[in-house]
Design a protein around this motif. Structure first.
Motif, PDB file in Angstrom:
ATOM      1  N   ILE A 182       0.880  -1.250  -0.153  1.00  0.00           N
ATOM      2  CA  ILE A 182      -0.069   0.182  -0.109  1.00  0.00           C
ATOM      3  C   ILE A 182       0.819   1.201   0.096  1.00  0.00           C
ATOM      4  N   GLY A 183       0.883   2.140  -1.062  1.00  0.00           N
ATOM      5  CA  GLY A 183       1.945   3.194  -1.257  1.00  0.00           C
ATOM      6  C   GLY A 183       1.465   4.462  -0.502  1.00  0.00           C
ATOM      7  N   ASN A 184       2.457   5.181  -0.492  1.00  0.00           N
ATOM      8  CA  ASN A 184       2.042   6.634   0.105  1.00  0.00           C
ATOM      9  C   ASN A 184       1.270   7.518  -0.427  1.00  0.00           C
ATOM     10  N   GLY A 185       0.843   7.316  -1.712  1.00  0.00           N
ATOM     11  CA  GLY A 185      -0.169   7.908  -2.346  1.00  0.00           C
ATOM     12  C   GLY A 185      -1.636   7.473  -1.994  1.00  0.00           C
ATOM     13  N   VAL A 186      -1.721   6.515  -1.014  1.00  0.00           N
ATOM     14  CA  VAL A 186      -3.037   6.018  -0.611  1.00  0.00           C
ATOM     15  C   VAL A 186      -3.195   6.730   0.652  1.00  0.00           C
ATOM     16  N   VAL A 187      -4.749   6.834   0.991  1.00  0.00           N
ATOM     17  CA  VAL A 187      -5.007   7.448   2.537  1.00  0.00           C
ATOM     18  C   VAL A 187      -5.717   6.279   3.215  1.00  0.00           C
ATOM     19  N   LEU A 188      -5.216   5.795   4.451  1.00  0.00           N
ATOM     20  CA  LEU A 188      -5.605   4.542   5.161  1.00  0.00           C
ATOM     21  C   LEU A 188      -6.413   4.794   6.326  1.00  0.00           C
ATOM     22  N   ASP A 189      -7.383   4.107   6.342  1.00  0.00           N
ATOM     23  CA  ASP A 189      -8.162   4.163   7.646  1.00  0.00           C
ATOM     24  C   ASP A 189      -7.952   2.748   8.588  1.00  0.00           C
ATOM     25  N   PRO A 190      -7.333   3.101   9.685  1.00  0.00           N
ATOM     26  CA  PRO A 190      -6.702   1.732  10.362  1.00  0.00           C
ATOM     27  C   PRO A 190      -7.844   0.879  10.676  1.00  0.00           C
ATOM     28  N   ARG A 191      -8.856   1.450  10.916  1.00  0.00           N
ATOM     29  CA  ARG A 191     -10.208   0.732  11.425  1.00  0.00           C
ATOM     30  C   ARG A 191     -10.521  -0.427  10.147  1.00  0.00           C
ATOM     31  N   ALA A 192     -10.680   0.687   9.095  1.00  0.00           N
ATOM     32  CA  ALA A 192     -10.994  -0.217   7.782  1.00  0.00           C
ATOM     33  C   ALA A 192      -9.993  -1.489   7.431  1.00  0.00           C
ATOM     34  N   PHE A 193      -8.825  -0.860   7.639  1.00  0.00           N
ATOM     35  CA  PHE A 193      -7.730  -1.944   7.479  1.00  0.00           C
ATOM     36  C   PHE A 193      -7.819  -2.947   8.038  1.00  0.00           C
ATOM     37  N   LEU A 194      -7.806  -2.890   9.399  1.00  0.00           N
ATOM     38  CA  LEU A 194      -7.993  -4.028  10.301  1.00  0.00           C
ATOM     39  C   LEU A 194      -8.925  -5.068  10.155  1.00  0.00           C
ATOM     40  N   THR A 195     -10.139  -4.470   9.894  1.00  0.00           N
ATOM     41  CA  THR A 195     -11.457  -4.995   9.519  1.00  0.00           C
ATOM     42  C   THR A 195     -11.373  -5.970   8.440  1.00  0.00           C
ATOM     43  N   GLU A 196     -10.781  -5.461   7.390  1.00  0.00           N
ATOM     44  CA  GLU A 196     -10.632  -5.968   6.029  1.00  0.00           C
ATOM     45  C   GLU A 196      -9.584  -7.191   6.215  1.00  0.00           C
ATOM     46  N   VAL A 197      -8.444  -6.885   7.046  1.00  0.00           N
ATOM     47  CA  VAL A 197      -7.486  -7.842   7.115  1.00  0.00           C
ATOM     48  C   VAL A 197      -8.245  -9.321   7.737  1.00  0.00           C
ATOM     49  N   ASP A 198      -8.904  -8.852   8.734  1.00  0.00           N
ATOM     50  CA  ASP A 198      -9.603  -9.853   9.501  1.00  0.00           C
ATOM     51  C   ASP A 198     -10.537 -10.708   8.565  1.00  0.00           C
ATOM     52  N   ALA A 199     -11.376 -10.054   7.665  1.00  0.00           N
ATOM     53  CA  ALA A 199     -12.219 -10.704   6.943  1.00  0.00           C
ATOM     54  C   ALA A 199     -11.506 -11.685   5.791  1.00  0.00           C
ATOM     55  N   MET A 200     -10.475 -11.187   5.402  1.00  0.00           N
ATOM     56  CA  MET A 200      -9.599 -12.029   4.504  1.00  0.00           C
ATOM     57  C   MET A 200      -9.083 -13.200   5.085  1.00  0.00           C
ATOM     58  N   ARG A 201      -8.604 -12.951   6.529  1.00  0.00           N
ATOM     59  CA  ARG A 201      -8.081 -14.145   7.186  1.00  0.00           C
ATOM     60  C   ARG A 201      -9.163 -15.215   7.587  1.00  0.00           C
ATOM     61  N   ALA A 202     -10.286 -14.730   7.831  1.00  0.00           N
ATOM     62  CA  ALA A 202     -11.616 -15.651   7.990  1.00  0.00           C
ATOM     63  C   ALA A 202     -11.709 -16.662   6.744  1.00  0.00           C
ATOM     64  N   LYS A 203     -11.299 -16.039   5.453  1.00  0.00           N
ATOM     65  CA  LYS A 203     -11.439 -16.819   4.229  1.00  0.00           C
ATOM     66  C   LYS A 203     -10.319 -17.690   4.125  1.00  0.00           C
ATOM     67  N   GLY A 204      -9.356 -17.673   5.090  1.00  0.00           N
ATOM     68  CA  GLY A 204      -8.059 -18.497   4.820  1.00  0.00           C
ATOM     69  C   GLY A 204      -6.729 -17.864   4.031  1.00  0.00           C
TER      70      GLY A 204
END
Length: 429
Positions: A68-90
């Motif tokens: 994720i490059g420096n040109g992105v703006v990152l929502d920490p809450r949304a990021f951690l939620t999406e990571v958890d959702a992907m992990r739940a899918k293996g």
């Protein structure tokens, strides 16, 4: 070895997910370089559906490095939620497989709330943002008051950033009739974001090392060229540069590191939200395209406006974005139509134009000049070679190439990743 930039050539929603997934299988490093979690795409791999909005497409494939490059703006809450959702899918996600630029700006609650307050106050003049705080965060980045990921390492820096941030945001909130936010609220929010720090990396250096090692790199953009803050239908645009040139600045590589640009282009045109749309069809054709193409936003679920292919717009995107090749998607949605229309010029107050006027008022008065061509009755769905396409469908594709000034390298004939006609591999042109 090659570096390919993927951009949308229209107003986003061009079907980038499938094409990016196809390319990410061949790439070794996949980079998101602009936007935030306001744009999404859907991947279907081995029957499993993945809906991504912030994470690069490479995360769902083993052995890939995602950035994720420096040109992105990152929502920490949304990021951690999406990571958890992907992990739940293996899906395995760790700092070894995913790295975030240490200087990426963070989206906080004040940004989301300001976004929503503005849209509510604008009424009929609302831009149609997703309300996720992307625009206000880019504003704070340019205003030099944003909190960046690496700032979480330094509490003294954080305190100064919070003071500067709230001096700006609380004045605006009072103006909108909202309660001010306390420094402690933001401090607690940033403390909750600390787990993101383990992914922080000088990604510009990581990308240079990958380039020197001869690895294929895919630069993945969000939205589309006509939503570019400079080159799009301002003010109905996103808050970042979506054209291919943004890939260099938004990831920390030099322009010479970008070998070619692939413009993802839908065989018709869609748009979400407000703003000019010269070829929009508010009739049975628009409804048919929407139903066949399942035109609903991945992130917002909003229904997309639909219309005929606009060659003027795509040609302008090709020129401003330096697009070398096209990936034409959703050709099968046009199956069975007796005739098709393509916008080949604009009429603006009686003047014929070959570009979109920059003035907002004139953009709203654009009338499309159409060329009508014969459609096809046979199905193109699932075709994997030119020989499987009806002659009229081939003529349509060739005419699009001629009108926009770029050849088609890939042609998608269904949402399935293997239903693709490959003319040229973008990594080896």
């Amino acid at each position: 070895m090659g570096s390919v930039v993927v951009v949308g050539s229209q107003w986003g929603d061009e079907g980038k997910g499938k094409i990016v997934d196809w390319l990410s299988e061949r790439a070794e490093v996949i980079v998101r370089y602009q936007g935030g979690h306001n744009a999404g795409h859907t991947l279907v791999i081995d029957g499993v559906t993945y809906k991504l909005s912030l994470l690069p497409s490479g995360v769902v494939r083993p052995g890939k490095l995602s950035i994720i490059g420096n040109g992105v703006v990152l929502d920490p809450r949304a990021f951690l939620t999406e990571v958890d959702a992907m992990r739940a899918k293996g899906v395995e996600i760790s700092p070894a497989t995913l790295k975030i630029a240490e200087n990426v700006p963070l989206i906080l609650s004040v940004h989301r709330e300001l976004d929503q307050l503005r849209e509510a106050a604008s009424g009929a003049a609302a831009i149609g943002t997703t309300g996720r705080g992307i625009g206000p965060t880019y504003e704070d980045k340019v205003g030099r008051r944003a909190v960046r990921l690496a700032d979480l390492n330094d509490r003294e820096t954080i305190d100064g950033r919070i003071d500067r941030l709230l001096a700006h945001h609380n004045a605006l909130r009072v103006g909108f009739g909202a309660e001010p936010v306390s420094a402690e609220t933001i401090r607690e929010e940033l403390e909750a974001a600390r787990p993101v720090l383990e992914y922080a990396d000088p990604t510009w250096r990581t990308l240079r090392e990958a380039r020197n090692a001869g690895r294929n790199i895919l630069f993945e953009g969000a939205q589309g060229a006509m939503l570019d803050i400079d080159h799009g239908t301002f003010p109905f645009v996103t808050s970042s540069n979506t054209v291919a040139g943004s890939a260099a600045a938004g990831s920390g590589v030099g322009p010479s590191s970008l070998d070619r640009t692939l413009g993802i282009t839908k065989a018709y045109t869609t748009r979400v939200g407000n703003g000019p749309f010269p070829t929009e069809q508010k009739n049975e054709i628009g409804q048919l395209l929407g139903e066949r193409g399942a035109e609903f936003g991945t992130v917002t679920g909003r229904k997309r406006r639909c219309g005929w292919f606009d060659a003027v717009m795509v040609r302008q995107a090709v020129q401003t974005g330096g697009i070398d090749r096209l990936a034409l998607t959703k050709l099968d949605v046009l199956d069975g139509l007796d005739e098709l229309k393509i916008c080949v010029a604009y009429d603006v107050d009686g003047e014929r134009m070959d570009r979109l006027p920059v003035e907002t008022a004139r953009q709203s008065r654009v009338q499309p000049v159409y060329e009508t061509i014969k459609g096809w009755s046979a199905s193109t769905r699932g075709a994997r070679s030119w020989g499987e396409l009806p002659a009229e469908a081939v003529k349509y594709v060739r005419h699009v190439e001629e009108l926009v000034g770029a050849p088609v390298a890939m042609l998608s004939t269904s949402p399935e990743r293997d239903d693709t006609i490959l003319v040229e591999d973008p990594f080896h042109i």
